[in-house]
Design a protein around this motif. Structure first.
Motif, PDB file in Angstrom:
ATOM      1  N   PRO A 120       0.811  -1.221   0.000  1.00 47.19           N
ATOM      2  CA  PRO A 120       0.000   0.000   0.000  1.00 47.19           C
ATOM      3  C   PRO A 120       0.845   1.272   0.000  1.00 47.19           C
ATOM      4  CG  PRO A 120       0.232  -0.737   2.246  1.00 47.19           C
ATOM      5  CD  PRO A 120       1.015  -1.708   1.378  1.00 47.19           C
ATOM      6  N   TYR A 121       2.165   1.129  -0.084  1.00 49.55           N
ATOM      7  CA  TYR A 121       3.030   2.285   0.190  1.00 49.55           C
ATOM      8  C   TYR A 121       3.050   3.357  -0.886  1.00 49.55           C
ATOM      9  CZ  TYR A 121       4.487  -0.708   3.988  1.00 49.55           C
ATOM     10  OH  TYR A 121       4.496  -1.514   5.096  1.00 49.55           O
ATOM     11  N   TRP A 122       2.654   3.047  -2.117  1.00 49.33           N
ATOM     12  CA  TRP A 122       2.565   4.112  -3.107  1.00 49.33           C
ATOM     13  C   TRP A 122       1.425   5.065  -2.780  1.00 49.33           C
ATOM     14  CZ3 TRP A 122       3.553   1.901  -8.687  1.00 49.33           C
ATOM     15  CH2 TRP A 122       4.899   1.531  -8.786  1.00 49.33           C
ATOM     16  N   CYS A 123       0.563   4.659  -1.862  1.00 50.62           N
ATOM     17  CA  CYS A 123      -0.490   5.567  -1.398  1.00 50.62           C
ATOM     18  C   CYS A 123       0.119   6.743  -0.627  1.00 50.62           C
ATOM     19  CB  CYS A 123      -1.488   4.833  -0.514  1.00 50.62           C
ATOM     20  SG  CYS A 123      -2.451   3.591  -1.391  1.00 50.62           S
ATOM     21  N   ILE A 124       1.286   6.522  -0.022  1.00 47.27           N
ATOM     22  CA  ILE A 124       1.917   7.596   0.761  1.00 47.27           C
ATOM     23  C   ILE A 124       2.274   8.775  -0.138  1.00 47.27           C
ATOM     24  CG2 ILE A 124       3.944   8.213   2.164  1.00 47.27           C
ATOM     25  CD1 ILE A 124       3.726   5.345   3.376  1.00 47.27           C
ATOM     26  N   PRO A 125       3.044   8.587  -1.238  1.00 50.65           N
ATOM     27  CA  PRO A 125       3.295   9.742  -2.117  1.00 50.65           C
ATOM     28  C   PRO A 125       2.015  10.314  -2.730  1.00 50.65           C
ATOM     29  CG  PRO A 125       4.865   7.994  -2.598  1.00 50.65           C
ATOM     30  CD  PRO A 125       3.847   7.428  -1.652  1.00 50.65           C
ATOM     31  N   ALA A 126       1.023   9.460  -2.991  1.00 53.81           N
ATOM     32  CA  ALA A 126      -0.235   9.954  -3.556  1.00 53.81           C
ATOM     33  C   ALA A 126      -0.946  10.884  -2.571  1.00 53.81           C
ATOM     34  CB  ALA A 126      -1.140   8.788  -3.951  1.00 53.81           C
ATOM     35  N   VAL A 127      -1.043  10.445  -1.309  1.00 51.29           N
ATOM     36  CA  VAL A 127      -1.670  11.271  -0.273  1.00 51.29           C
ATOM     37  C   VAL A 127      -0.843  12.535  -0.041  1.00 51.29           C
ATOM     38  CG1 VAL A 127      -2.161  11.344   2.216  1.00 51.29           C
ATOM     39  CG2 VAL A 127      -2.923   9.407   0.850  1.00 51.29           C
ATOM     40  N   CYS A 128       0.479  12.381  -0.072  1.00 50.21           N
ATOM     41  CA  CYS A 128       1.359  13.537   0.125  1.00 50.21           C
ATOM     42  C   CYS A 128       1.216  14.542  -1.013  1.00 50.21           C
ATOM     43  CB  CYS A 128       2.804  13.086   0.280  1.00 50.21           C
ATOM     44  SG  CYS A 128       3.070  12.184   1.814  1.00 50.21           S
ATOM     45  N   ALA A 129       1.045  14.052  -2.235  1.00 53.26           N
ATOM     46  CA  ALA A 129       0.830  14.961  -3.368  1.00 53.26           C
ATOM     47  C   ALA A 129      -0.454  15.758  -3.166  1.00 53.26           C
ATOM     48  CB  ALA A 129       0.776  14.179  -4.675  1.00 53.26           C
ATOM     49  N   LEU A 130      -1.520  15.078  -2.725  1.00 55.37           N
ATOM     50  CA  LEU A 130      -2.783  15.784  -2.462  1.00 55.37           C
ATOM     51  C   LEU A 130      -2.587  16.869  -1.402  1.00 55.37           C
ATOM     52  CD1 LEU A 130      -5.347  12.831  -2.402  1.00 55.37           C
ATOM     53  CD2 LEU A 130      -5.187  14.649  -4.116  1.00 55.37           C
ATOM     54  N   GLY A 131      -1.947  16.504  -0.297  1.00 57.47           N
ATOM     55  CA  GLY A 131      -1.723  17.470   0.778  1.00 57.47           C
ATOM     56  C   GLY A 131      -0.812  18.602   0.360  1.00 57.47           C
ATOM     57  N   THR A 132       0.246  18.261  -0.350  1.00 56.24           N
ATOM     58  CA  THR A 132       1.207  19.279  -0.785  1.00 56.24           C
ATOM     59  C   THR A 132       0.552  20.281  -1.726  1.00 56.24           C
ATOM     60  OG1 THR A 132       3.118  17.830  -0.523  1.00 56.24           O
ATOM     61  CG2 THR A 132       3.342  19.636  -2.096  1.00 56.24           C
ATOM     62  N   PHE A 133      -0.126  19.774  -2.751  1.00 49.53           N
ATOM     63  CA  PHE A 133      -0.700  20.700  -3.723  1.00 49.53           C
ATOM     64  C   PHE A 133      -1.908  21.447  -3.161  1.00 49.53           C
ATOM     65  CE2 PHE A 133       2.082  18.277  -6.459  1.00 49.53           C
ATOM     66  CZ  PHE A 133       2.660  19.293  -7.198  1.00 49.53           C
ATOM     67  N   LEU A 134      -2.596  20.868  -2.199  1.00 51.09           N
ATOM     68  CA  LEU A 134      -3.661  21.589  -1.514  1.00 51.09           C
ATOM     69  C   LEU A 134      -3.070  22.740  -0.702  1.00 51.09           C
ATOM     70  CD1 LEU A 134      -6.721  21.670  -0.877  1.00 51.09           C
ATOM     71  CD2 LEU A 134      -6.214  20.266   1.123  1.00 51.09           C
ATOM     72  N   SER A 135      -1.985  22.471   0.032  1.00 46.82           N
ATOM     73  CA  SER A 135      -1.367  23.539   0.828  1.00 46.82           C
ATOM     74  C   SER A 135      -0.755  24.610  -0.062  1.00 46.82           C
ATOM     75  CB  SER A 135      -0.332  22.965   1.805  1.00 46.82           C
ATOM     76  OG  SER A 135       0.757  22.390   1.132  1.00 46.82           O
ATOM     77  N   ILE A 136      -0.183  24.210  -1.200  1.00 49.13           N
ATOM     78  CA  ILE A 136       0.386  25.185  -2.135  1.00 49.13           C
ATOM     79  C   ILE A 136      -0.725  26.032  -2.764  1.00 49.13           C
ATOM     80  CG2 ILE A 136       1.489  25.369  -4.414  1.00 49.13           C
ATOM     81  CD1 ILE A 136       3.486  24.996  -2.210  1.00 49.13           C
ATOM     82  N   LYS A 137      -1.834  25.400  -3.122  1.00 51.81           N
ATOM     83  CA  LYS A 137      -2.974  26.146  -3.688  1.00 51.81           C
ATOM     84  C   LYS A 137      -3.477  27.159  -2.668  1.00 51.81           C
ATOM     85  CE  LYS A 137      -7.637  25.373  -5.635  1.00 51.81           C
ATOM     86  NZ  LYS A 137      -8.083  26.677  -5.337  1.00 51.81           N
ATOM     87  N   PHE A 138      -3.573  26.723  -1.424  1.00 52.46           N
ATOM     88  CA  PHE A 138      -4.006  27.613  -0.352  1.00 52.46           C
ATOM     89  C   PHE A 138      -3.018  28.772  -0.194  1.00 52.46           C
ATOM     90  CE2 PHE A 138      -4.316  28.661   4.244  1.00 52.46           C
ATOM     91  CZ  PHE A 138      -5.620  29.109   4.240  1.00 52.46           C
TER      92      PHE A 138
END
Length: 190
Positions: A120-138
């Motif tokens: 399941p570990y590729w979910c980590i970069p996927a979740v991190c991408a969501l969080g990162t780009f959400l924080s950058i958009k904000f």
């Protein structure tokens, strides 16, 4: 350059970037002393890529994105895309040419485990991408709101509601991230 530094926000962004560069250079020098120059450079790059790819906020990237935005006006979301592309490239090259370098530290060996275990570990970069780009958009939107001419546009489009939605999404992302990290069963050396 002098005109650039006369504006306090631009000077602050440049100083933060130079401090980041100093930390990276110091870490590289330490690793080069501990191993050798080539291995030190690879491990420093892998460590940086871990923080880019495996943390759910734009920390390693934001230290570059924010000064670039303040100095040049280039939107952080685009510079973060470049940061992610570089982090992925560092790992592709290392996997192909120096895979043993991942065993140099706890973080890099953890990164190797994440990258080489699709489920399941590729979910980590996927979740991190969501969080990162959400924080950058904000962050981009906050900087846009700070410009007086843009305030009316954001207030008219429900900026407060967007903030609430982003906070809730980010909380869900963090909960998912910590659950995934817990499945790695990381044991810190004593």
């Amino acid at each position: 350059m002098k005109a650039l530094l006369n504006h306090p926000t631009h000077a602050q962004g440049l100083y933060k970037f130079l401090m980041l560069l100093g930390v990276v250079v110091a870490y590289f020098l330490y690793l080069s002393w501990k191993y050798d120059i080539a291995t030190g450079g690879i491990v420093a790059g892998l460590t940086w890529s871990f923080f880019v790819l495996c943390t759910p906020i734009a920390d390693a990237g934001f230290l570059i994105d924010f000064p670039v935005r303040v100095i040049s006006g280039f939107r952080m979301v685009f510079s973060e895309m470049i940061v992610w592309a570089l982090a992925i490239l560092v790992n592709v090259l290392t996997m192909n040419f120096s895979p043993d370098s991942y065993q140099s530290s706890l973080l890099t060996s953890l990164l190797y485990k994440i990258l080489t275990t699709p489920w399941p570990y590729w979910c980590i970069p996927a979740v991190c991408a969501l969080g990162t780009f959400l924080s950058i958009k904000f962050g981009d939107e906050l900087l846009d709101v700070m410009h007086h001419k843009d305030r009316a546009k954001f207030h008219a489009h429900g900026f407060k509601h967007q903030v609430i939605v982003m906070v809730v999404l980010f909380a869900v992302i963090l909960i998912g991230y910590y659950h995934l990290i817990d499945t790695l069963d990381v044991k810190l050396p004593e």
